[in-house]
Write an enzyme that holds these catalytic residues in place. Structure first.
Site, PDB file in Angstrom:
ATOM      1  N   LYS A 162       0.855  -1.194   0.000  1.00  0.00           N
ATOM      2  CA  LYS A 162       0.000   0.000   0.000  1.00  0.00           C
ATOM      3  C   LYS A 162       0.886   1.238   0.000  1.00  0.00           C
ATOM      4  O   LYS A 162       1.777   1.373   0.837  1.00  0.00           O
ATOM      5  CB  LYS A 162      -0.879   0.037   1.251  1.00  0.00           C
ATOM      6  CG  LYS A 162      -2.037  -0.935   1.226  1.00  0.00           C
ATOM      7  CD  LYS A 162      -2.917  -0.687   2.449  1.00  0.00           C
ATOM      8  CE  LYS A 162      -4.044  -1.697   2.552  1.00  0.00           C
ATOM      9  NZ  LYS A 162      -4.834  -1.495   3.786  1.00  0.00           N
ATOM     10  N   GLU A 183       2.040  -2.569  17.213  1.00  0.00           N
ATOM     11  CA  GLU A 183       1.601  -3.338  16.037  1.00  0.00           C
ATOM     12  C   GLU A 183       2.096  -4.787  16.119  1.00  0.00           C
ATOM     13  O   GLU A 183       1.425  -5.706  15.642  1.00  0.00           O
ATOM     14  CB  GLU A 183       2.086  -2.678  14.735  1.00  0.00           C
ATOM     15  CG  GLU A 183       1.548  -1.275  14.483  1.00  0.00           C
ATOM     16  CD  GLU A 183       0.101  -1.227  13.965  1.00  0.00           C
ATOM     17  OE1 GLU A 183      -0.535  -2.283  13.768  1.00  0.00           O
ATOM     18  OE2 GLU A 183      -0.398  -0.098  13.762  1.00  0.00           O
ATOM     19  N   GLU A 196      -7.344  -6.548   0.252  1.00  0.00           N
ATOM     20  CA  GLU A 196      -8.202  -6.371   1.425  1.00  0.00           C
ATOM     21  C   GLU A 196      -9.674  -6.559   1.105  1.00  0.00           C
ATOM     22  O   GLU A 196     -10.513  -5.733   1.449  1.00  0.00           O
ATOM     23  CB  GLU A 196      -7.941  -4.997   2.068  1.00  0.00           C
ATOM     24  CG  GLU A 196      -8.406  -4.951   3.522  1.00  0.00           C
ATOM     25  CD  GLU A 196      -7.938  -3.702   4.280  1.00  0.00           C
ATOM     26  OE1 GLU A 196      -6.848  -3.190   3.977  1.00  0.00           O
ATOM     27  OE2 GLU A 196      -8.677  -3.284   5.176  1.00  0.00           O
ATOM     28  N   ARG A 251      -7.704  -9.895   5.126  1.00  0.00           N
ATOM     29  CA  ARG A 251      -6.701  -8.865   5.436  1.00  0.00           C
ATOM     30  C   ARG A 251      -7.253  -7.838   6.435  1.00  0.00           C
ATOM     31  O   ARG A 251      -6.490  -7.200   7.166  1.00  0.00           O
ATOM     32  CB  ARG A 251      -6.228  -8.169   4.143  1.00  0.00           C
ATOM     33  CG  ARG A 251      -5.122  -7.144   4.378  1.00  0.00           C
ATOM     34  CD  ARG A 251      -4.476  -6.647   3.095  1.00  0.00           C
ATOM     35  NE  ARG A 251      -3.457  -5.637   3.410  1.00  0.00           N
ATOM     36  CZ  ARG A 251      -2.582  -5.172   2.537  1.00  0.00           C
ATOM     37  NH1 ARG A 251      -2.569  -5.605   1.301  1.00  0.00           N
ATOM     38  NH2 ARG A 251      -1.685  -4.264   2.897  1.00  0.00           N
ATOM     39  N   ASN A 294      -6.829  -4.784  10.969  1.00  0.00           N
ATOM     40  CA  ASN A 294      -7.425  -3.569  11.525  1.00  0.00           C
ATOM     41  C   ASN A 294      -7.905  -3.745  12.964  1.00  0.00           C
ATOM     42  O   ASN A 294      -8.568  -2.855  13.507  1.00  0.00           O
ATOM     43  CB  ASN A 294      -8.594  -3.098  10.651  1.00  0.00           C
ATOM     44  CG  ASN A 294      -8.108  -2.554   9.324  1.00  0.00           C
ATOM     45  OD1 ASN A 294      -7.174  -1.769   9.285  1.00  0.00           O
ATOM     46  ND2 ASN A 294      -8.705  -3.007   8.237  1.00  0.00           N
ATOM     47  N   HIS A 308      -8.093  -0.846  15.374  1.00  0.00           N
ATOM     48  CA  HIS A 308      -7.955   0.363  14.567  1.00  0.00           C
ATOM     49  C   HIS A 308      -9.237   1.190  14.422  1.00  0.00           C
ATOM     50  O   HIS A 308      -9.159   2.371  14.097  1.00  0.00           O
ATOM     51  CB  HIS A 308      -7.384   0.030  13.191  1.00  0.00           C
ATOM     52  CG  HIS A 308      -5.887  -0.169  13.215  1.00  0.00           C
ATOM     53  ND1 HIS A 308      -5.285  -1.152  13.977  1.00  0.00           N
ATOM     54  CD2 HIS A 308      -4.872   0.494  12.596  1.00  0.00           C
ATOM     55  CE1 HIS A 308      -3.973  -1.090  13.811  1.00  0.00           C
ATOM     56  NE2 HIS A 308      -3.692  -0.108  12.973  1.00  0.00           N
ATOM     57  N   HIS A 327      -8.371   4.910  15.085  1.00  0.00           N
ATOM     58  CA  HIS A 327      -8.558   6.003  14.124  1.00  0.00           C
ATOM     59  C   HIS A 327      -9.425   7.102  14.721  1.00  0.00           C
ATOM     60  O   HIS A 327      -9.177   8.288  14.491  1.00  0.00           O
ATOM     61  CB  HIS A 327      -9.176   5.473  12.818  1.00  0.00           C
ATOM     62  CG  HIS A 327      -8.198   4.643  12.025  1.00  0.00           C
ATOM     63  ND1 HIS A 327      -8.601   3.643  11.165  1.00  0.00           N
ATOM     64  CD2 HIS A 327      -6.847   4.659  11.984  1.00  0.00           C
ATOM     65  CE1 HIS A 327      -7.516   3.086  10.623  1.00  0.00           C
ATOM     66  NE2 HIS A 327      -6.435   3.682  11.101  1.00  0.00           N
TER      67      HIS A 327
HETATM   68  N1  LIG Z   1       1.474   1.374   3.788  1.00  0.00           N
HETATM   69  C1  LIG Z   1       1.065   0.745   4.861  1.00  0.00           C
HETATM   70  O1  LIG Z   1       0.630  -0.405   4.795  1.00  0.00           O
HETATM   71  C2  LIG Z   1       1.148   1.431   6.181  1.00  0.00           C
HETATM   72  C3  LIG Z   1       0.949   0.695   7.360  1.00  0.00           C
HETATM   73  C4  LIG Z   1       1.076   1.349   8.572  1.00  0.00           C
HETATM   74  C5  LIG Z   1       1.391   2.707   8.617  1.00  0.00           C
HETATM   75  N2  LIG Z   1       1.566   3.388   7.454  1.00  0.00           N
HETATM   76  C6  LIG Z   1       1.903   4.821   7.472  1.00  0.00           C
HETATM   77  O2  LIG Z   1       3.142   4.985   8.131  1.00  0.00           O
HETATM   78  C7  LIG Z   1       3.202   6.311   8.658  1.00  0.00           C
HETATM   79  C8  LIG Z   1       3.808   6.281  10.028  1.00  0.00           C
HETATM   80  O3  LIG Z   1       5.115   5.773   9.930  1.00  0.00           O
HETATM   81  P1  LIG Z   1       6.166   5.950  11.112  1.00  0.00           P
HETATM   82  O4  LIG Z   1       5.540   5.680  12.411  1.00  0.00           O
HETATM   83  O5  LIG Z   1       7.346   5.165  10.696  1.00  0.00           O
HETATM   84  O6  LIG Z   1       6.454   7.528  11.117  1.00  0.00           O
HETATM   85  P2  LIG Z   1       7.468   8.459  10.316  1.00  0.00           P
HETATM   86  O7  LIG Z   1       7.797   7.931   8.992  1.00  0.00           O
HETATM   87  O8  LIG Z   1       6.938   9.842  10.387  1.00  0.00           O
HETATM   88  O9  LIG Z   1       8.786   8.386  11.215  1.00  0.00           O
HETATM   89  C9  LIG Z   1       8.742   8.892  12.533  1.00  0.00           C
HETATM   90  C10 LIG Z   1       9.885   9.880  12.795  1.00  0.00           C
HETATM   91  O10 LIG Z   1      11.106   9.181  13.015  1.00  0.00           O
HETATM   92  C11 LIG Z   1      12.129   9.679  12.162  1.00  0.00           C
HETATM   93  N3  LIG Z   1      13.001   8.537  11.911  1.00  0.00           N
HETATM   94  C12 LIG Z   1      12.770   7.507  11.068  1.00  0.00           C
HETATM   95  N4  LIG Z   1      13.719   6.585  11.193  1.00  0.00           N
HETATM   96  C13 LIG Z   1      14.583   7.035  12.127  1.00  0.00           C
HETATM   97  C14 LIG Z   1      15.770   6.507  12.699  1.00  0.00           C
HETATM   98  N5  LIG Z   1      16.232   5.286  12.377  1.00  0.00           N
HETATM   99  N6  LIG Z   1      16.419   7.253  13.620  1.00  0.00           N
HETATM  100  C15 LIG Z   1      15.925   8.464  13.986  1.00  0.00           C
HETATM  101  N7  LIG Z   1      14.800   9.001  13.511  1.00  0.00           N
HETATM  102  C16 LIG Z   1      14.139   8.289  12.589  1.00  0.00           C
HETATM  103  C17 LIG Z   1      11.376  10.190  10.988  1.00  0.00           C
HETATM  104  O11 LIG Z   1      12.133  11.096  10.240  1.00  0.00           O
HETATM  105  C18 LIG Z   1      10.160  10.818  11.634  1.00  0.00           C
HETATM  106  O12 LIG Z   1      10.460  12.072  12.167  1.00  0.00           O
HETATM  107  C19 LIG Z   1       1.781   6.851   8.595  1.00  0.00           C
HETATM  108  O13 LIG Z   1       1.713   7.814   7.573  1.00  0.00           O
HETATM  109  C20 LIG Z   1       0.935   5.651   8.249  1.00  0.00           C
HETATM  110  O14 LIG Z   1      -0.190   5.992   7.486  1.00  0.00           O
HETATM  111  C21 LIG Z   1       1.452   2.768   6.255  1.00  0.00           C
HETATM  112 ZN   LIG Z   2      -1.732   0.466  12.443  1.00  0.00          ZN
END
Ligand SMILES: NC(=O)c1ccc[n+]([C@@H]2O[C@H](COP(=O)([O-])OP(=O)(O)OC[C@H]3O[C@@H](n4cnc5c(N)ncnc54)[C@H](O)[C@@H]3O)[C@@H](O)[C@H]2O)c1
Ligand SMILES: [Zn+2]
Length: 377
Positions: A150, A192, A244, A248, A252, A255, A259
């Site tokens: 996704k 998660e 999904e 799948r 959720n 969630h 959400h």
């Molecule tokens: N595509 C999917 O199936 C799916 C599933 C779950 C979540 N998501 C998406 O993921 C996003 C959330 O991702 P997240 O929680 O990783 O947040 P994020 O990508 O914003 O990262 C969190 C913070 O940590 C920093 N960071 C990342 N790696 C680091 C590291 N190794 N050391 C220091 N800082 C670091 C980033 O720059 C950011 O400031 C949401 O937008 C959500 O919608 C997508």
């Molecule tokens: Zn989630």
């Protein structure tokens, strides 16, 4: 982690014929050029990464690719959920057009889930689709966002509303990257993993509970096992139902409430914290309606408490229930929930659907009961 690392094959993602490898190894960032050359050959590699990681992980990946004789460009963007927008997508694709990049380009998403979703969407759309490689650097991205194909961006109307299914050619996971991750982000990702155990694998759930201390201390073998098992579980579900349409949905769990909490807080609650509260409430809902084994919410609370994921600001139940009614999964304004049968197994409803419609007063009782057990929701 074995010296050679762990290789998982993820099949049938997004209905595409080719599967891809998830390479998990402490130090795997150094393997990037070798792995990429084989899995995603290209003339130029474009590394999309948040600005705050550009000087460290970004520069390191760029230098490694150059040293191996690959053409490579670093494209930093202002990180954070607020940047997962059409505007950032436009700026990145414009920059790629300026660089005159063609279809022989491969996109590397180096960062957390925001980067993976955004860079993946750039890859899905630039010149009608480029190959891409995920190099997740947050725990959430390693075990969740980078698996499943996704990609997408947020719009003022809501999160992830514009996007595409676009599977990566390769996922490279280096658990050592978690050493620089803020602890709050690590704990958020652990929620998660707890979810994966709760919906699919009771032994894994128990293993997480027994190893909570080691995981919080960033013990490398414990983290590698957690990442591998979570990826395996998520990949199994996704391979079975890439778009999904059926099972799948069980991913959720927690969630629907999460959400609503996120929306209600103006997205100030980290996702994993909202999911933790959501799992407790939805486990209680299942217990109240007699679908979930008694005691499940208490077992969940014990693990989530060890990760300091319980508690939180009190919210008005009416507002929260109203927020649930505009959830994507809510059909005809009735919130729908994934319910556990017990730890490690979900329960289908009488018609074989994996989401259950539940009366608002049951949701309210569950919210009250979780709030009583731990102050806040
Ligand atoms: N595509 C999917 O199936 C799916 C599933 C779950 C979540 N998501 C998406 O993921 C996003 C959330 O991702 P997240 O929680 O990783 O947040 P994020 O990508 O914003 O990262 C969190 C913070 O940590 C920093 N960071 C990342 N790696 C680091 C590291 N190794 N050391 C220091 N800082 C670091 C980033 O720059 C950011 O400031 C949401 O937008 C959500 O919608 C997508
Ligand atoms: Zn989630």
């Amino acid at each position: 982690v074995t010296p050679r690392g762990l290789r998982l094959r993820v099949d049938a993602m997004t209905g595409a014929t080719r599967g891809y490898e998830v390479h998990i190894r402490a130090g795997a960032l150094d393997d990037l050029p070798g792995r990429i050359g084989a899995a995603a050959p290209a003339s130029v590699y474009v590394i999309i990464t948040p600005r705050e990681l550009a000087a460290t992980y970004g520069a390191r990946a760029l230098a490694a690719l150059h040293a191996s004789g690959f053409g490579a460009e670093l494209l930093p963007f202002d990180g954070g959920e607020a940047s997962k927008t059409r505007e950032t997508w436009a700026a990145l694709t414009d920059r790629m057009l300026e660089l005159r990049l063609g279809r022989d380009t491969c996109v590397i998403a180096l960062g957390g889930g925001v980067t993976g979703d955004l860079a993946g969407f750039v890859a899905a759309t630039y010149m009608r689709g480029l190959p891409f490689v995920q190099v997740p650097t947050t725990l959430l991205a390693m075990i969740d966002a980078s698996v499943g194909g996704k990609t997408g961006i947020d719009t003022p109307a809501g999160k992830n509303l514009v996007g595409a299914f676009h599977a990566p050619r390769l996922v490279v996971v280096d658990p050592l990257a978690l050493r620089t991750l803020p602890p709050r982000e690590l704990r958020s990702g652990l929620a998660e993993a707890v979810k994966h155990g709760a919906i699919l694998d009771a032994d894994y759930f128990d293993w997480i509970a027994d190893n909570a201390g080691a995981l919080l201390d960033l013990d490398a073998p414990a983290l590698a096992h957690l990442i591998a098992r979570s990826v395996e579980l998520k990949a199994g579900i996704v391979s079975e139902d890439p778009h999904e349409l059926g099972r799948r949905t069980i991913l959720n769990f927690g969630h629907t409430v999460a959400h609503a909490l996120e929306r209600h807080s103006g997205f100030t609650i980290p996702h994993g914290f909202a999911v933790a509260q959501g799992m407790l409430v939805e486990a209680r809902i299942g217990e109240i309606v007699g679908i979930t084994a008694a005691g499940t919410a208490t077992s969940l609370a014990r693990v989530l408490h060890a990760f300091q994921l319980t508690g939180g600001a009190a919210v008005a139940y009416d507002d929260l229930i109203a927020a649930m009614q505009i959830d994507k999964k809510a059909r005809r304004a009735e919130p729908r929930f994934v319910l556990l049968r017990r730890l490690g197994a979900c329960a289908p409803d009488a018609h074989g659907s994996w989401v259950h419609q539940v009366a608002p007063d049951v949701t309210r009782r569950a919210l009250e009961s979780v709030a009583e057990a731990a102050p806040g929701v």
